[in-house]
Scaffold this motif. Structure first.
Motif: not given
Length: 131
Positions: A1-3, A29-41, A43-48, A69-73
């Motif tokens: 399994m891969n996170f 990166t916007w895939y639609s008005d309802d879904f975007a992602e911020i990719a880091t080396p 992992g990815t933070l998806a916002i929906a 949950v805490i989102v960490e960078f």
């Protein structure tokens, strides 16, 4: 399994994506008005949008209702990040060195989710992240 990613469900994708673009310095990166992602080396933070939840079980997620949950960078210099962002973010805790060796800045995103921006500072913490 891969996170791969964490997805945050929100009523305002544009506002939340803008916040994460500001703190990471990365463009969404916007895939639609309802879904975007911020990719880091690492992992990815998806916002929906809450509208995407219609594709899942009703009530499976509620926006702006996270209490565990805490989102960490990881950043190169958390103190510099703090100085750069202090006027545009809600700071929960200014940079503090934690017992496990990270210097951490705790914030809240516009939906109230906790965000930890940190830099490993002890030899052990640095080794842990330099795998």
């Amino acid at each position: 399994m891969n996170f791969i990613s964490i997805r945050i469900i929100t009523d305002d994708v544009k506002r939340l994506a803008g916040f994460y673009e500001t703190i990471t310095g990365l463009a969404a990166t916007w895939y639609s008005d309802d879904f975007a992602e911020i990719a880091t080396p690492a992992g990815t933070l998806a916002i929906a949008s809450t509208r995407t939840m219609a594709l899942f079980k009703a009530g499976a997620a509620r926006p702006a209702d996270n209490h565990s949950v805490i989102v960490e960078f990881r950043v190169g210099d958390v103190d510099a990040q703090f100085r750069a962002l202090a006027d545009v973010i809600e700071v929960v805790q200014a940079p503090t060195t934690m017992p496990w060796g990270n210097r951490s800045l705790l914030l809240r995103d516009p939906d109230g989710n906790l965000v930890n921006v940190f830099t490993p500072v002890t030899a052990e913490a640095i080794r842990k992240f330099d795998r």
